[in-house]
Design an enzyme around this catalytic site. Structure first.
Site, PDB file in Angstrom:
ATOM      1  N   GLU A 218      -4.682   7.520   0.045  1.00 41.58           N
ATOM      2  CA  GLU A 218      -3.973   8.643  -0.601  1.00 41.58           C
ATOM      3  C   GLU A 218      -2.729   9.038   0.189  1.00 41.58           C
TER       4      GLU A 218
ATOM      5  N   GLY B 238       0.834  -1.203   0.000  1.00 42.94           N
ATOM      6  CA  GLY B 238       0.000   0.000   0.000  1.00 42.94           C
ATOM      7  C   GLY B 238       0.866   1.249   0.000  1.00 42.94           C
ATOM      8  N   SER B 239       1.527   1.504   1.130  1.00 47.67           N
ATOM      9  CA  SER B 239       2.398   2.694   1.203  1.00 47.67           C
ATOM     10  C   SER B 239       3.570   2.579   0.251  1.00 47.67           C
TER      11      SER B 239
ATOM     12  N   CYS C 230      -0.850  11.563 -10.347  1.00 44.97           N
ATOM     13  CA  CYS C 230      -2.323  11.501 -10.265  1.00 44.97           C
ATOM     14  C   CYS C 230      -2.756  11.664  -8.803  1.00 44.97           C
ATOM     15  N   LEU C 231      -2.007  11.039  -7.888  1.00 44.37           N
ATOM     16  CA  LEU C 231      -2.376  11.130  -6.468  1.00 44.37           C
ATOM     17  C   LEU C 231      -2.347  12.576  -5.989  1.00 44.37           C
TER      18      LEU C 231
ATOM     19  N   LEU D 193     -22.951  15.595  21.328  1.00 47.56           N
ATOM     20  CA  LEU D 193     -24.270  15.003  21.071  1.00 47.56           C
ATOM     21  C   LEU D 193     -24.633  13.890  22.064  1.00 47.56           C
TER      22      LEU D 193
ATOM     23  N   ARG E  74     -30.254  21.456  23.202  1.00 51.96           N
ATOM     24  CA  ARG E  74     -30.260  20.413  24.237  1.00 51.96           C
ATOM     25  C   ARG E  74     -30.174  21.067  25.626  1.00 51.96           C
TER      26      ARG E  74
HETATM   27  P1  TGC Z   1      10.380   7.582  -4.986  1.00 50.79           P
HETATM   28  O1  TGC Z   1      11.625   6.944  -5.501  1.00 50.79           O
HETATM   29  O2  TGC Z   1      10.470   8.704  -4.001  1.00 50.79           O
HETATM   30  O3  TGC Z   1       9.493   8.098  -6.215  1.00 50.79           O
HETATM   31  C1  TGC Z   1       9.261   7.290  -7.349  1.00 50.79           C
HETATM   32  C2  TGC Z   1       8.998   8.268  -8.492  1.00 50.79           C
HETATM   33  O4  TGC Z   1       7.813   9.044  -8.209  1.00 50.79           O
HETATM   34  C3  TGC Z   1       8.146  10.446  -8.094  1.00 50.79           C
HETATM   35  N1  TGC Z   1       7.302  10.961  -7.013  1.00 50.79           N
HETATM   36  C4  TGC Z   1       6.298  11.809  -7.244  1.00 50.79           C
HETATM   37  N2  TGC Z   1       5.882  12.391  -8.367  1.00 50.79           N
HETATM   38  C5  TGC Z   1       4.827  13.211  -8.281  1.00 50.79           C
HETATM   39  N3  TGC Z   1       4.176  13.433  -7.116  1.00 50.79           N
HETATM   40  C6  TGC Z   1       4.549  12.860  -5.968  1.00 50.79           C
HETATM   41  N4  TGC Z   1       3.874  13.079  -4.852  1.00 50.79           N
HETATM   42  C7  TGC Z   1       5.664  11.994  -5.992  1.00 50.79           C
HETATM   43  N5  TGC Z   1       6.318  11.251  -5.059  1.00 50.79           N
HETATM   44  C8  TGC Z   1       7.321  10.632  -5.709  1.00 50.79           C
HETATM   45  C9  TGC Z   1       9.628  10.476  -7.827  1.00 50.79           C
HETATM   46  O5  TGC Z   1      10.189  11.693  -8.229  1.00 50.79           O
HETATM   47  C10 TGC Z   1      10.112   9.307  -8.675  1.00 50.79           C
HETATM   48  O6  TGC Z   1      10.051   9.705 -10.039  1.00 50.79           O
HETATM   49  P2  TGC Z   1      11.033   9.063 -11.141  1.00 50.79           P
HETATM   50  O7  TGC Z   1      10.573   9.645 -12.424  1.00 50.79           O
HETATM   51  O8  TGC Z   1      12.407   9.514 -10.716  1.00 50.79           O
HETATM   52  O9  TGC Z   1      10.865   7.573 -11.070  1.00 50.79           O
HETATM   53  O10 TGC Z   1       9.461   6.413  -4.449  1.00 50.79           O
HETATM   54  P3  TGC Z   1       9.427   5.667  -3.063  1.00 50.79           P
HETATM   55  O11 TGC Z   1       9.252   4.213  -3.364  1.00 50.79           O
HETATM   56  O12 TGC Z   1      10.573   6.063  -2.195  1.00 50.79           O
HETATM   57  O13 TGC Z   1       8.034   6.148  -2.413  1.00 50.79           O
HETATM   58  C11 TGC Z   1       7.720   7.430  -2.160  1.00 50.79           C
HETATM   59  C12 TGC Z   1       6.336   7.495  -1.425  1.00 50.79           C
HETATM   60  C13 TGC Z   1       6.343   6.700  -0.145  1.00 50.79           C
HETATM   61  C14 TGC Z   1       6.109   8.977  -1.094  1.00 50.79           C
HETATM   62  C15 TGC Z   1       5.245   6.979  -2.365  1.00 50.79           C
HETATM   63  O14 TGC Z   1       5.413   5.653  -2.666  1.00 50.79           O
HETATM   64  C16 TGC Z   1       3.839   7.201  -1.811  1.00 50.79           C
HETATM   65  O15 TGC Z   1       3.276   8.268  -1.990  1.00 50.79           O
HETATM   66  N6  TGC Z   1       3.206   6.167  -1.147  1.00 50.79           N
HETATM   67  C17 TGC Z   1       1.823   6.257  -0.749  1.00 50.79           C
HETATM   68  C18 TGC Z   1       0.995   5.477  -1.725  1.00 50.79           C
HETATM   69  C19 TGC Z   1      -0.394   6.046  -1.872  1.00 50.79           C
HETATM   70  O16 TGC Z   1      -0.661   7.187  -1.513  1.00 50.79           O
HETATM   71  N7  TGC Z   1      -1.308   5.292  -2.454  1.00 50.79           N
HETATM   72  C20 TGC Z   1      -2.614   5.780  -2.745  1.00 50.79           C
HETATM   73  C21 TGC Z   1      -3.339   4.864  -3.685  1.00 50.79           C
HETATM   74  S1  TGC Z   1      -4.780   5.574  -4.464  1.00 50.79           S
HETATM   75  C22 TGC Z   1      -5.863   5.831  -3.231  1.00 50.79           C
HETATM   76  O17 TGC Z   1      -5.600   5.660  -2.099  1.00 50.79           O
HETATM   77  C23 TGC Z   1      -7.202   6.328  -3.641  1.00 50.79           C
HETATM   78  S2  TGC Z   1      -8.247   6.546  -2.287  1.00 50.79           S
HETATM   79  C24 TGC Z   1      -9.708   6.974  -2.913  1.00 50.79           C
HETATM   80  C25 TGC Z   1      -9.962   8.470  -2.935  1.00 50.79           C
HETATM   81  O18 TGC Z   1      -9.051   9.253  -3.333  1.00 50.79           O
HETATM   82  O19 TGC Z   1     -11.038   8.914  -2.579  1.00 50.79           O
HETATM   83  P1  FAD Z   2       0.441  -0.130   4.913  1.00 48.42           P
HETATM   84  O1  FAD Z   2       1.229   0.511   3.825  1.00 48.42           O
HETATM   85  O2  FAD Z   2       0.631  -1.577   5.160  1.00 48.42           O
HETATM   86  O3  FAD Z   2       0.686   0.684   6.258  1.00 48.42           O
HETATM   87  C1  FAD Z   2       0.283   0.164   7.534  1.00 48.42           C
HETATM   88  C2  FAD Z   2       0.809   1.122   8.607  1.00 48.42           C
HETATM   89  O4  FAD Z   2       2.242   1.204   8.505  1.00 48.42           O
HETATM   90  C3  FAD Z   2       0.281   2.554   8.420  1.00 48.42           C
HETATM   91  O5  FAD Z   2       0.076   3.141   9.683  1.00 48.42           O
HETATM   92  C4  FAD Z   2       1.441   3.252   7.717  1.00 48.42           C
HETATM   93  O6  FAD Z   2       1.475   4.657   7.948  1.00 48.42           O
HETATM   94  C5  FAD Z   2       2.637   2.558   8.375  1.00 48.42           C
HETATM   95  N1  FAD Z   2       3.827   2.651   7.518  1.00 48.42           N
HETATM   96  C6  FAD Z   2       4.020   2.105   6.282  1.00 48.42           C
HETATM   97  N2  FAD Z   2       5.231   2.445   5.810  1.00 48.42           N
HETATM   98  C7  FAD Z   2       5.813   3.231   6.755  1.00 48.42           C
HETATM   99  C8  FAD Z   2       7.051   3.925   6.856  1.00 48.42           C
HETATM  100  N3  FAD Z   2       7.956   3.905   5.846  1.00 48.42           N
HETATM  101  N4  FAD Z   2       7.309   4.633   7.982  1.00 48.42           N
HETATM  102  C9  FAD Z   2       6.409   4.700   8.994  1.00 48.42           C
HETATM  103  N5  FAD Z   2       5.186   4.085   8.955  1.00 48.42           N
HETATM  104  C10 FAD Z   2       4.906   3.364   7.854  1.00 48.42           C
HETATM  105  N6  FAD Z   2      -5.838   2.357  -3.308  1.00 48.42           N
HETATM  106  C11 FAD Z   2      -5.863   2.493  -4.658  1.00 48.42           C
HETATM  107  O7  FAD Z   2      -4.876   2.221  -5.340  1.00 48.42           O
HETATM  108  N7  FAD Z   2      -6.998   2.938  -5.278  1.00 48.42           N
HETATM  109  C12 FAD Z   2      -8.123   3.250  -4.593  1.00 48.42           C
HETATM  110  O8  FAD Z   2      -9.117   3.667  -5.208  1.00 48.42           O
HETATM  111  C13 FAD Z   2      -8.118   3.103  -3.177  1.00 48.42           C
HETATM  112  N8  FAD Z   2      -9.250   3.352  -2.463  1.00 48.42           N
HETATM  113  C14 FAD Z   2      -9.262   3.080  -1.112  1.00 48.42           C
HETATM  114  C15 FAD Z   2     -10.463   3.203  -0.411  1.00 48.42           C
HETATM  115  C16 FAD Z   2     -10.513   2.900   0.937  1.00 48.42           C
HETATM  116  C17 FAD Z   2     -11.818   2.983   1.667  1.00 48.42           C
HETATM  117  C18 FAD Z   2      -9.327   2.509   1.610  1.00 48.42           C
HETATM  118  C19 FAD Z   2      -9.372   2.213   3.077  1.00 48.42           C
HETATM  119  C20 FAD Z   2      -8.141   2.394   0.925  1.00 48.42           C
HETATM  120  C21 FAD Z   2      -8.091   2.668  -0.453  1.00 48.42           C
HETATM  121  N9  FAD Z   2      -6.932   2.492  -1.212  1.00 48.42           N
HETATM  122  C22 FAD Z   2      -6.931   2.645  -2.563  1.00 48.42           C
HETATM  123  C23 FAD Z   2      -5.737   1.953  -0.566  1.00 48.42           C
HETATM  124  C24 FAD Z   2      -4.927   2.980   0.196  1.00 48.42           C
HETATM  125  O9  FAD Z   2      -4.260   3.857  -0.678  1.00 48.42           O
HETATM  126  C25 FAD Z   2      -3.932   2.230   1.097  1.00 48.42           C
HETATM  127  O10 FAD Z   2      -4.701   1.618   2.115  1.00 48.42           O
HETATM  128  C26 FAD Z   2      -2.891   3.148   1.684  1.00 48.42           C
HETATM  129  O11 FAD Z   2      -1.995   3.598   0.689  1.00 48.42           O
HETATM  130  C27 FAD Z   2      -2.089   2.464   2.808  1.00 48.42           C
HETATM  131  O12 FAD Z   2      -1.660   1.196   2.424  1.00 48.42           O
HETATM  132  P2  FAD Z   2      -1.953  -0.104   3.359  1.00 48.42           P
HETATM  133  O13 FAD Z   2      -3.372  -0.081   3.741  1.00 48.42           O
HETATM  134  O14 FAD Z   2      -1.402  -1.258   2.642  1.00 48.42           O
HETATM  135  O15 FAD Z   2      -1.117   0.172   4.686  1.00 48.42           O
END
Ligand code: TGC
Ligand code: FAD
Length: 386
Positions: free
Chosen positions: A365, A139-140, A240-241, A340, A270
């Protein structure tokens, strides 16, 4: 009771057009969505027809230019997210994923044919999109994803699974991120493609008015024209994120404002110990603290919107907003619930529903921990993710 954001006269900071869009969205939601959202949350579903309604309202991909999108300001998009999440995080989530993840990925990284095929239908809500980055084990840390795409002649074969995907079970097209021998790539996988299936995740205690699913890819064969041609590294999905995280910065303010408003209304009517509970100093302390927190969050959101509009917004600045505003919102929703009393645990009132939803928002996110590390990285120049 007054809108708590009026205390600092924050609405006066908005331009007329942005304010008009905000009030149009708010009015529509008050009339057509808020009356039903408790039922959807309790039933654990989101009606598919809502997509077309939101399309007519013009909020799907509203900040994108062309292809049937409205091309509004970043502020207007943020304000729409605020009003959507004031109703329920699940509704804002639908719009975030559709506009900022599914549509944005196509708009920014897609071919002209992909844009023509999908964007107008996604903007109108005739089609629904999702965005698969997270996997069961990653995930992360998406860099270690297991989903693989391998070339087979002029085609690609995809294998793997994605987890926790918003809109997954509803989607007509999934943006799926995969590792390849050439680096990370994004693919558009239409519903019905052989080997592609989805399973909705049940028994959620959060984000119940939202469809969250697993995506399964078993030897899914796709032509190269299904690949997003301009997405050539993990930077593409992370870009995109940034779009979706920006919407959450505002959305969280909406959930917080609605929770506080519910507490203000309740406290005024209340009666305990012969007077409204709003008259007790401890209740006023809670209300005042929450008002300061939500006002700060709103000012931060507007500041980030100005930076986005001038084209200088950086990812670590979005991290400040996502971290601060979601943490503030969940704290406000929980505090509002205490005002509440027992009624606060009923579905009739919004704060606990918001607090439960915000548990997801805190995690998705990028978790709060990940955003703090992004801020730490920007401050020190030293990445400490691994
Ligand atoms: P790292 O080596 O730092 O970066 C890999 C490549 O990505 C670039 N980059 C970014 N570019 C644009 N915006 C950002 N925020 C960026 N962060 C990093 C970076 O420059 C590099 O580019 P390139 O061209 O040199 O390859 O990667 P890392 O493996 O050390 O990880 C960095 C970290 C932890 C910040 C990243 O992996 C991260 O953001 N993890 C969190 C994952 C996450 O947020 N997942 C969300 C999934 S989608 C979702 O949750 C939808 S929820 C539904 C809703 O929105 O309502
Ligand atoms: P993990 O990455 O396993 O993390 C578990 C715990 O460890 C967290 O507390 C985290 O902060 C901590 N942790 C992890 N790494 C570190 C570190 N380096 N240092 C310190 N602490 C750390 N994803 C999509 O791709 N598309 C979607 O549309 C989408 N929708 C979602 C909708 C819902 C309702 C939910 C709950 C999640 C959704 N997600 C989606 C997934 C979401 O982006 C992930 O849940 C999120 O990125 C965290 O990943 P994980 O749940 O695997 O937690």
């Amino acid at each position: 009771m007054q809108d708590p954001l009026q205390l600092l006269d924050i609405p006066s900071l908005l331009g007329d057009e942005d304010r008009d869009i905000q009030s149009t969205v708010a009015q529509y939601l008050t009339d057509h969505v808020r009356p039903h959202v408790g039922e959807w949350f309790e039933g654990g579903y989101l009606p598919r027809e809502l997509a077309q309604e939101l399309g007519k309202l013009g909020v799907l991909g509203m900040h994108l230019e062309g292809y049937g999108c409205a091309g509004t300001s970043a502020t207007a998009y943020g304000l729409a997210c605020l009003e959507l999440e004031a109703v329920d995080s699940g509704i804002r989530s639908f719009v975030s994923v559709q506009g900022s993840l599914s549509m944005f990925s196509i708009w920014k990284y897609g071919s002209e044919e992909q844009k023509q095929e999908w964007l107008p239908r996604l903007a109108s809500g005739d089609a629904i999109g999702c965005f698969g980055l997270t996997e069961p084990d990653f995930g992360s840390n998406p860099k270690d994803m297991r989903t693989r795409a391998v070339r087979s002649g002029s085609d690609w074969i995809l294998n793997g699974s994605k987890m926790w995907i918003t809109n997954g079970g509803l989607a007509d097209v999934a943006t799926v991120w995969a590792n390849t021998d050439e680096g990370f790539r994004g693919f558009l996988v239409p519903r019905g493609t052989p080997g592609f299936s989805t399973n909705d995740i049940k028994h959620k205690l959060s984000m119940r008015a939202s469809v969250t699913s697993e995506l399964v890819l078993e030897d899914v064969r796709l032509p190269d024209s299904a690949r997003l041609p301009l997405a050539t590294s993990l930077g593409a999905p992370l870009t995109c994120l940034n779009e979706a995280r920006f919407g959450i910065v505002f959305g969280a303010v909406g959930a917080a404002r609605d929770s506080l408003q519910a507490a203000l209304n309740y406290a005024g009517s209340r009666i305990q110990f012969d007077k409204p509970i709003a008259g007790f100093q401890l209740t006023q302390r809670k209300l005042a603290t929450m008002t300061v927190q939500v006002s700060n969050a709103m000012l931060l959101a507007l500041h980030l919107a100005r930076l986005k509009e001038q084209g200088t917004l950086r990812p670590e600045q979005i991290s400040v907003g996502k971290y601060n505003n979601v943490e503030a919102a969940i704290s406000i929703a929980r505090e509002a619930r205490t005002i509440l009393g027992a009624n606060g645990i009923s579905l009739e009132y919004s704060p606990l529903r918001h607090a439960n939803n915000l548990e997801s928002v805190l995690t998705y996110e990028g978790t709060s921990d990940i955003h703090l590390l992004s801020i730490g990285h920007a401050l020190t120049g030293i990445p400490s993710f691994r």
